[in-house]
Design a protein around this motif. Structure first.
Motif, mmCIF file in Angstrom:
data_model
loop_
_atom_site.group_PDB
_atom_site.id
_atom_site.type_symbol
_atom_site.label_atom_id
_atom_site.label_comp_id
_atom_site.label_asym_id
_atom_site.label_seq_id
_atom_site.Cartn_x
_atom_site.Cartn_y
_atom_site.Cartn_z
ATOM 1 N N SER A 4 29.404 0.312 6.090
ATOM 2 C CA SER A 4 30.221 0.589 7.271
ATOM 3 C C SER A 4 29.571 0.076 8.556
ATOM 4 O O SER A 4 30.248 -0.184 9.553
ATOM 5 C CB SER A 4 30.463 2.097 7.406
ATOM 6 N N LYS A 5 28.243 -0.082 8.532
ATOM 7 C CA LYS A 5 27.505 -0.512 9.729
ATOM 8 C C LYS A 5 26.932 -1.914 9.606
ATOM 9 O O LYS A 5 26.822 -2.630 10.602
ATOM 10 C CB LYS A 5 26.348 0.454 10.005
ATOM 11 N N PHE A 6 26.530 -2.285 8.406
ATOM 12 C CA PHE A 6 25.801 -3.536 8.237
ATOM 13 C C PHE A 6 26.658 -4.593 7.560
ATOM 14 O O PHE A 6 27.327 -4.330 6.562
ATOM 15 C CB PHE A 6 24.523 -3.296 7.433
ATOM 16 N N VAL A 7 26.613 -5.792 8.123
ATOM 17 C CA VAL A 7 27.406 -6.886 7.591
ATOM 18 C C VAL A 7 26.558 -8.154 7.556
ATOM 19 O O VAL A 7 25.731 -8.397 8.448
ATOM 20 C CB VAL A 7 28.690 -7.113 8.432
ATOM 21 N N ARG A 8 26.777 -8.946 6.539
ATOM 22 C CA ARG A 8 26.050 -10.206 6.401
ATOM 23 C C ARG A 8 26.764 -11.270 7.221
ATOM 24 O O ARG A 8 27.937 -11.567 6.983
ATOM 25 C CB ARG A 8 25.990 -10.613 4.932
ATOM 26 N N ILE A 9 26.072 -11.827 8.201
ATOM 27 C CA ILE A 9 26.689 -12.846 9.055
ATOM 28 C C ILE A 9 26.233 -14.249 8.675
ATOM 29 O O ILE A 9 26.745 -15.239 9.185
ATOM 30 C CB ILE A 9 26.368 -12.595 10.539
ATOM 31 N N HIS A 10 25.276 -14.298 7.788
ATOM 32 C CA HIS A 10 24.719 -15.573 7.331
ATOM 33 C C HIS A 10 24.045 -15.302 5.992
ATOM 34 O O HIS A 10 23.742 -14.156 5.669
ATOM 35 C CB HIS A 10 23.705 -16.099 8.360
ATOM 36 N N ILE B 192 21.443 -10.149 8.062
ATOM 37 C CA ILE B 192 22.309 -8.973 8.098
ATOM 38 C C ILE B 192 22.170 -8.353 9.486
ATOM 39 O O ILE B 192 21.069 -8.235 10.007
ATOM 40 C CB ILE B 192 21.892 -7.931 7.042
ATOM 41 N N VAL B 193 23.305 -7.931 10.070
ATOM 42 C CA VAL B 193 23.256 -7.348 11.408
ATOM 43 C C VAL B 193 23.877 -5.951 11.414
ATOM 44 O O VAL B 193 24.813 -5.671 10.646
ATOM 45 C CB VAL B 193 23.973 -8.262 12.433
ATOM 46 N N ASN B 194 23.332 -5.086 12.252
ATOM 47 C CA ASN B 194 23.872 -3.745 12.454
ATOM 48 C C ASN B 194 24.948 -3.837 13.534
ATOM 49 O O ASN B 194 24.663 -4.186 14.682
ATOM 50 C CB ASN B 194 22.748 -2.810 12.888
ATOM 51 N N LEU B 195 26.192 -3.510 13.195
ATOM 52 C CA LEU B 195 27.306 -3.645 14.133
ATOM 53 C C LEU B 195 27.130 -2.781 15.374
ATOM 54 O O LEU B 195 27.686 -3.091 16.434
ATOM 55 C CB LEU B 195 28.618 -3.288 13.432
ATOM 56 N N ASP B 196 26.355 -1.710 15.275
ATOM 57 C CA ASP B 196 26.125 -0.843 16.435
ATOM 58 C C ASP B 196 25.381 -1.564 17.557
ATOM 59 O O ASP B 196 25.416 -1.124 18.712
ATOM 60 C CB ASP B 196 25.326 0.387 16.023
ATOM 61 N N TYR B 197 24.696 -2.658 17.213
ATOM 62 C CA TYR B 197 23.906 -3.381 18.207
ATOM 63 C C TYR B 197 24.598 -4.652 18.698
ATOM 64 O O TYR B 197 24.045 -5.397 19.490
ATOM 65 C CB TYR B 197 22.528 -3.731 17.645
ATOM 66 N N VAL B 198 25.826 -4.895 18.223
ATOM 67 C CA VAL B 198 26.545 -6.106 18.632
ATOM 68 C C VAL B 198 27.179 -5.887 20.010
ATOM 69 O O VAL B 198 27.960 -4.950 20.218
ATOM 70 C CB VAL B 198 27.630 -6.476 17.594
ATOM 71 N N GLU B 199 26.849 -6.755 20.940
ATOM 72 C CA GLU B 199 27.397 -6.697 22.297
ATOM 73 C C GLU B 199 28.614 -7.602 22.438
ATOM 74 O O GLU B 199 29.610 -7.253 23.088
ATOM 75 C CB GLU B 199 26.322 -7.141 23.304
ATOM 76 N N ASP C 40 0.800 -1.215 0.000
ATOM 77 C CA ASP C 40 0.000 0.000 0.000
ATOM 78 C C ASP C 40 0.841 1.277 0.000
ATOM 79 O O ASP C 40 0.334 2.365 0.252
ATOM 80 C CB ASP C 40 -0.943 0.018 1.203
ATOM 81 N N GLY C 41 2.142 1.154 -0.261
ATOM 82 C CA GLY C 41 2.979 2.344 -0.307
ATOM 83 C C GLY C 41 4.412 2.056 0.085
ATOM 84 O O GLY C 41 4.948 0.997 -0.245
ATOM 85 N N TYR C 42 5.033 2.987 0.785
ATOM 86 C CA TYR C 42 6.426 2.845 1.199
ATOM 87 C C TYR C 42 6.558 3.028 2.715
ATOM 88 O O TYR C 42 5.899 3.877 3.304
ATOM 89 C CB TYR C 42 7.311 3.884 0.503
ATOM 90 N N GLN C 43 7.410 2.210 3.311
ATOM 91 C CA GLN C 43 7.716 2.322 4.735
ATOM 92 C C GLN C 43 9.140 2.867 4.869
ATOM 93 O O GLN C 43 10.081 2.326 4.273
ATOM 94 C CB GLN C 43 7.630 0.960 5.422
ATOM 95 N N VAL C 44 9.294 3.937 5.613
ATOM 96 C CA VAL C 44 10.615 4.513 5.842
ATOM 97 C C VAL C 44 11.151 3.996 7.176
ATOM 98 O O VAL C 44 10.500 4.126 8.212
ATOM 99 C CB VAL C 44 10.558 6.052 5.854
ATOM 100 N N ILE C 45 12.346 3.396 7.128
ATOM 101 C CA ILE C 45 12.973 2.850 8.338
ATOM 102 C C ILE C 45 14.228 3.657 8.648
ATOM 103 O O ILE C 45 15.092 3.847 7.785
ATOM 104 C CB ILE C 45 13.360 1.365 8.142
ATOM 105 N N GLU C 46 14.316 4.141 9.874
ATOM 106 C CA GLU C 46 15.534 4.813 10.323
ATOM 107 C C GLU C 46 16.624 3.756 10.471
ATOM 108 O O GLU C 46 16.503 2.815 11.258
ATOM 109 C CB GLU C 46 15.291 5.500 11.666
ATOM 110 N N VAL C 47 17.692 3.909 9.702
ATOM 111 C CA VAL C 47 18.766 2.919 9.700
ATOM 112 C C VAL C 47 19.337 2.708 11.100
ATOM 113 O O VAL C 47 19.664 1.583 11.490
ATOM 114 C CB VAL C 47 19.876 3.346 8.711
ATOM 115 N N ASP C 48 19.438 3.762 11.879
ATOM 116 C CA ASP C 48 19.984 3.652 13.237
ATOM 117 C C ASP C 48 19.106 2.804 14.155
ATOM 118 O O ASP C 48 19.565 2.324 15.193
ATOM 119 C CB ASP C 48 20.155 5.043 13.857
#
Length: 241
Positions: A191-197, A201-208, A145-153
């Motif tokens: 620079s932030k997102f990497v494919r781990i499988h 895809i994971v955001n490195l900013d959220y990796v503990e 039904d349209g477009y969803q905007v996602i904040e990358v952060d």
């Protein structure tokens, strides 16, 4: 999801075609089956399909009668017929492909891939236009039904399954899109997102933490598996972030 209509006057051929489509699992959803021009015109008007598998000779006319009566609607056509003399005419009216009966699954897959590629090209053009008006730190996801905007952060990770991608956001929300992971990987900042499988895809900013057993633990305690093939690339980006 590609809304798909089958227009073929022989039920057993429709049944066989549906089986092949289900085996290929390309994201096609069958919204109707018709055996005549009259039925097909009615369904197109009511359901507005994205793709039509169209036989040449129908019970009350032919494919070109149908095309004339529905020319104001936007859909893609794959002709399926026993008669190869119509091939040139079919391609002249803008068909995506032309397959002879009995339908070969490999030829069917090639034809469907052409439809998907065509849709992707159009969507990328649309997204490009929208992106000009939206900051680069946002991801634009096309929905029915349209477009969803996602904040990358706010995007923690995304996973794919059978051609669909689910986005997992920091606020706990999830968004499902009918496009494969590769499509979005090209749009996310490397620079932030990497494919781990293959499917994640994971955001490195959220990796503990990275567990040497092969698991990534996110700050929300979510655990994700890192494949052997992706381990080196993941660790390289994590350690040099």
């Amino acid at each position: 999801m590609i809304k798909t209509l089958l227009v073929e006057d022989k039920p057993y051929i429709r049944k066989a075609l549906i089986s092949l489509i289900e085996i290929l699992d390309k994201g096609l959803t069958i919204i109707g089956e018709c055996g005549s021009v009259k039925e097909a015109v009615t369904v197109v008007q009511a359901c507005k399909p994205d793709l039509i598998f169209l036989d040449i000779n129908l019970s009350d006319g032919n494919a070109f009668d149908f095309l004339m009566q529905t020319e104001t609607f936007k859909y893609k056509v794959i002709f399926i017929t026993a008669y190869d003399e119509y091939a040139l005419k079919a391609l002249k009216v803008g068909a995506i492909d032309y397959i002879l009966k009995p339908v070969d699954i490999d030829e069917l897959e090639i034809a469907i891939d052409k439809v998907i590629a065509s849709n992707t090209t159009i969507e990328k053009e649309q997204i490009s236009k929208v992106r000009e008006r939206i900051e680069s730190n946002r991801l634009i996801v096309s929905l029915q039904d349209g477009y969803q905007v996602i904040e990358v952060d706010q995007l923690k990770f995304c996973k794919s399954d059978r051609g669909y991608t689910t986005f997992y956001l920091n606020d706990g929300k999830t968004i499902l899109a009918s496009k494969p992971l590769k499509f979005f990987m090209e749009q996310l900042p490397s620079s932030k997102f990497v494919r781990i499988h293959q499917s994640c895809i994971v955001n490195l900013d959220y990796v503990e933490k990275y567990d040497k057993s092969g698991m990534v633990i996110l700050k929300c305690n979510q655990r994700l598996s890192v494949s052997i093939r992706k381990k080196e690339e993941f660790l390289s980006k994590l350690l040099n972030k």
